[in-house]
Motif scaffolding. Structure first.
Motif, PDB file in Angstrom:
ATOM      1  N   VAL A 147      17.266  18.140 -54.753  1.00 51.98           N
ATOM      2  CA  VAL A 147      17.482  16.745 -54.382  1.00 51.98           C
ATOM      3  C   VAL A 147      18.079  16.684 -52.977  1.00 51.98           C
ATOM      4  O   VAL A 147      19.036  17.377 -52.675  1.00 51.98           O
ATOM      5  CB  VAL A 147      18.421  16.071 -55.409  1.00 51.98           C
ATOM      6  N   GLU A 193      20.015  15.051 -49.713  1.00 49.48           N
ATOM      7  CA  GLU A 193      21.256  14.281 -49.590  1.00 49.48           C
ATOM      8  C   GLU A 193      20.955  12.787 -49.715  1.00 49.48           C
ATOM      9  O   GLU A 193      21.673  12.049 -50.357  1.00 49.48           O
ATOM     10  CB  GLU A 193      21.906  14.601 -48.236  1.00 49.48           C
ATOM     11  N   GLU A 234      18.742  11.291 -51.377  1.00 51.10           N
ATOM     12  CA  GLU A 234      18.231  10.839 -52.666  1.00 51.10           C
ATOM     13  C   GLU A 234      19.324  10.702 -53.718  1.00 51.10           C
ATOM     14  O   GLU A 234      19.061  10.263 -54.825  1.00 51.10           O
ATOM     15  CB  GLU A 234      17.186  11.826 -53.202  1.00 51.10           C
ATOM     16  N   GLU A 235      20.536  11.137 -53.372  1.00 52.63           N
ATOM     17  CA  GLU A 235      21.574  11.142 -54.400  1.00 52.63           C
ATOM     18  C   GLU A 235      22.164   9.751 -54.590  1.00 52.63           C
ATOM     19  O   GLU A 235      22.127   8.924 -53.688  1.00 52.63           O
ATOM     20  CB  GLU A 235      22.652  12.159 -54.030  1.00 52.63           C
ATOM     21  N   ILE A 236      22.702   9.535 -55.799  1.00 44.79           N
ATOM     22  CA  ILE A 236      23.235   8.221 -56.124  1.00 44.79           C
ATOM     23  C   ILE A 236      24.499   7.972 -55.309  1.00 44.79           C
ATOM     24  O   ILE A 236      25.420   8.782 -55.318  1.00 44.79           O
ATOM     25  CB  ILE A 236      23.555   8.128 -57.633  1.00 44.79           C
ATOM     26  N   ILE A 239      18.441  15.541 -62.396  1.00 38.16           N
ATOM     27  CA  ILE A 239      19.419  16.145 -61.496  1.00 38.16           C
ATOM     28  C   ILE A 239      20.362  15.085 -60.927  1.00 38.16           C
ATOM     29  O   ILE A 239      21.582  15.249 -60.949  1.00 38.16           O
ATOM     30  CB  ILE A 239      18.695  16.899 -60.357  1.00 38.16           C
ATOM     31  N   TYR A 250      26.465  20.638 -45.984  1.00 37.72           N
ATOM     32  CA  TYR A 250      27.246  19.685 -45.199  1.00 37.72           C
ATOM     33  C   TYR A 250      27.595  20.255 -43.835  1.00 37.72           C
ATOM     34  O   TYR A 250      27.740  19.500 -42.864  1.00 37.72           O
ATOM     35  CB  TYR A 250      28.472  19.203 -45.977  1.00 37.72           C
ATOM     36  N   ALA A 286      20.853  20.099 -57.733  1.00 40.36           N
ATOM     37  CA  ALA A 286      21.780  19.458 -56.804  1.00 40.36           C
ATOM     38  C   ALA A 286      21.950  20.327 -55.565  1.00 40.36           C
ATOM     39  O   ALA A 286      22.179  19.834 -54.461  1.00 40.36           O
ATOM     40  CB  ALA A 286      23.119  19.222 -57.484  1.00 40.36           C
ATOM     41  N   ARG A 298      13.890  15.631 -61.163  1.00 41.74           N
ATOM     42  CA  ARG A 298      14.650  14.987 -60.090  1.00 41.74           C
ATOM     43  C   ARG A 298      15.611  13.930 -60.624  1.00 41.74           C
ATOM     44  O   ARG A 298      16.778  13.887 -60.253  1.00 41.74           O
ATOM     45  CB  ARG A 298      13.702  14.293 -59.113  1.00 41.74           C
ATOM     46  N   MET A 306      24.257  15.041 -61.860  1.00 40.59           N
ATOM     47  CA  MET A 306      25.334  15.247 -60.881  1.00 40.59           C
ATOM     48  C   MET A 306      26.410  14.188 -61.029  1.00 40.59           C
ATOM     49  O   MET A 306      27.599  14.453 -60.893  1.00 40.59           O
ATOM     50  CB  MET A 306      24.759  15.186 -59.458  1.00 40.59           C
TER      51      MET A 306
END
Lengths: 433, 172
Positions: B68, B70, B72-74, A281, B147, B64, A278, A285
């Motif tokens: 993961v 949405e 949880e993404e940076i 990833i 999306y 991606a 996780r 990204m």
């Protein structure tokens, strides 16, 4: 720069989409696609840059492997053993537990390359130990765990240094060696501040651990203490590549947790793999997005333009480094660190090189800045994590972080303006810089 | 959501997680094999590094697309985190529509590029690059669908998922 050029629109789109809350990786890919569209270029270039970039970045494989190593190590409840070990040695001084927090972070940082992982693994336990019987205030304990975690990615292994190696084309091995002294220095200034504060605030002393228990406690922590020896040994001697050293570290951690600590289950291994996947990833990204956007930046010749522009200001290495520190510290208050490392640092690099600033030194300086950014409000991921773990208001943690911030910035100044502190170890091992 | 589809969704997500964990295991094992061959057997092999770098590419794009979430993404959530839910809904609609449109417009050119790569093969494992790079097309389609789904939720007046910056795994 022309405000109606495709590049301006792309940057505007990335900034706007990120501010509105879109994941930054997607925002960078989206903005770059917009650039390609407006500039009339092939829109397949975004995919081409991302795929070829990721496919040729062999060094990045160290990231998942180092994360995995730390995950395997924590299966064997290594944090608790390390805390006992540190307590046996520094607990007996005034403010002992606070010192334990820092020393534990220094040792853990030689197994883990991630500050957030450090805070997550030791945060809860440390918080409980420090606030038990009202020894320390919850806000001080939380602030201390946050600032001591900053050390993890400066002392090798280090995920941000691996990313820097990629963007700057510098050797990971030398970068890792360069991080050792600055990381220790930050630990030392924190310990000095604690020693000073301990007397003023009358911090408690821990019950001394009897001498006869020390061999047992050391033995229990010993396999974990060997991890940095193995890792640094591989790097120093050049036996393996740093990426291979990462794999060896993971294997070693797995074997120690399985056979010495007998804590490994299949489920545990699976969960470690998934957690590490996780993190890989998310960070992957962001790197992928940056690869696409860096194509746009290079196509527009931005770093060179900046270097030429700055030349007009007759910068010296000293003023440049001062300026770079200020930019990175201010950005660190608002931006996520990996993004700074992937977008801002590459833009500054050509200027640094033109001025004769050593790229290994600059990398360590940049990473220290970015790590300090993890504890500077309003946006500091370590602060947020400690708010959640310690259940203390952000404001209270920030107040306790401030003195630490001051001494860390002093240490940063030393690291920035005395390059030999950073370069001494790599030079010893043959670095020509 | 329909509970039946919810169950299928959760089941699929767990399988996607199995794949991601498996891919990471492949990277780890490939490295160990490489080390054993190079240093213990004194017989350097090249295919392991090729395998691990291929697996890394797939891990990131697969994850991606399917692993993961949405949330949880940076991201930069200083502003969106402070906005009230109705404001965040509007922000979600704008960003969702924009990113969907951008991925969708570039999709034909992307498919062209990946298809064009059929002329090349990797050096050791002789995998055709169009197969290798097809994961990007899967990823792009997954992003568009995701999306679209988020957008349809927001447009029907549902509140966006709450953000929690401590679950974001930036690896720093």
């Amino acid at each position: 720069m022309n405000p109606t050029s495709p590049f301006s629109f792309a940057v505007l789109a990335i900034v706007a989409l990120s501010l509105l809350g879109l994941p930054i990786g997607h925002a960078m890919i989206g903005g770059s696609v917009l650039y390609l569209f407006l500039a009339g270029l092939d829109m397949g270039t975004a995919a081409e840059q991302l795929l070829n970039g990721m496919y040729s970045s062999f060094v990045l494989l160290a990231i998942p492997l180092f994360i995995l190593a730390a995950e395997f190590m924590t299966i064997g409840s290594i944090t608790e053993r390390l805390l006992n070990f540190c307590n046996a040695f520094v607990g007996r001084y005034r403010g002992g537990l606070a010192q334990v927090n820092v020393v534990q972070s220094i040792i853990f940082s030689s197994m883990s390359g991630s500050a957030l992982a450090d805070a997550a693994s030791s945060g809860k336990l440390m918080q409980k130990m420090m606030t038990q019987d009202g020894k320390y205030t919850a806000s001080f304990a939380a602030a201390l765990t946050a600032v001591s975690s900053v050390i993890a990615p400066i002392i090798p292994p280090s995920i941000p240094l691996v990313i820097y190696a990629l963007v700057s084309d510098t050797s990971i091995g030398y970068l890792f060696l360069a991080g050792v002294v600055p990381g220790l220095l930050i630990g030392i200034v924190q310990m000095l501040l604690i020693a000073f504060t301990a007397r003023r605030r009358n911090f408690p002393v821990e019950k001394p651990v009897p001498l006869r228990d020390i061999p047992r406690i050391t033995w229990e922590a010993f396999p974990a203490l060997m991890m940095p020896v193995i890792l640094l040994g591989c790097l120093y001697s050049g036996i393996t590549t740093p990426t291979e050293a990462a794999a060896l570290a993971a294997l070693y951690a797995l074997l120690v947790s399985a056979f010495l600590y007998r804590a490994v289950t299949w489920r545990g291994v699976y969960n470690s793999l998934l957690t590490a996947a996780r993190v890989t990833i998310s960070i992957g990204m962001l790197i992928a997005g940056a690869m696409v956007f860096n194509y746009v930046i290079t196509a527009e010749n931005i770093p060179k333009t900046l270097a030429i522009m700055l030349k007009g200001y007759a910068l010296t290495p000293f003023t440049f480094l001062l300026l770079a520190n200020l930019i990175l510290l201010v950005l660190g208050c608002f931006l996520e660190g990996t993004t700074i490392l992937l977008i801002i640092v590459p833009v500054l690099l050509p200027t640094a090189q033109a001025l004769g600033v050593d790229p290994v030194h600059f990398g360590v300086v940049a990473v220290v800045n970015i790590m300090i950014g993890l504890v500077t409000p309003p946006y500091g991921l370590l602060l947020f994590m400690m708010v959640k773990i310690a259940e203390v208001p952000l404001r209270d943690i920030v107040r306790e972080v401030m003195p630490f911030l001051a001494v860390m910035i002093a240490a940063l100044a030393l690291i920035t303006f005395v390059p030999s502190l950073t370069l001494f170890l790599p030079r010893l091992m043959g670095y020509q810089g | 959501m329909n509970p039946f589809f919810g169950k299928i969704g959760a089941w699929l997500r767990r399988r996607a997680e199995n794949v991601a964990a498996g891919l990471l295991a492949v990277i780890f094992v490939a490295f160990i094999v490489q080390i054993v061959f190079r240093y213990l057997l004194n017989f350097p092999i090249g295919w392991t590094s090729e395998l691990s770098v291929i697996t890394w590419l797939w891990l990131v794009l697969w994850g991606a697309a399917f692993v993961v979430k949405e949330s949880e993404e940076i991201r930069f959530d200083l502003i969106s985190g402070a906005a009230d839910p109705s404001m965040r809904r509007v922000m979600g609609i704008i960003t969702g529509a924009a990113i969907m449109a951008l991925y969708a417009t570039s999709l034909p050119a992307t498919v062209d590029y990946v298809g064009f790569m059929k002329v090349e093969k990797t050096s050791y494992l002789k995998i055709r690059f169009d197969w290798l790079y097809s994961i990007y097309v899967i990823f792009a389609v997954a992003v568009i669908v995701r999306y679209l789904w988020i957008l349809s939720h927001l447009l029907r007046g549902k509140e966006p998922e709450a953000l929690d910056s401590t679950t974001v795994s930036s690896g720093l």
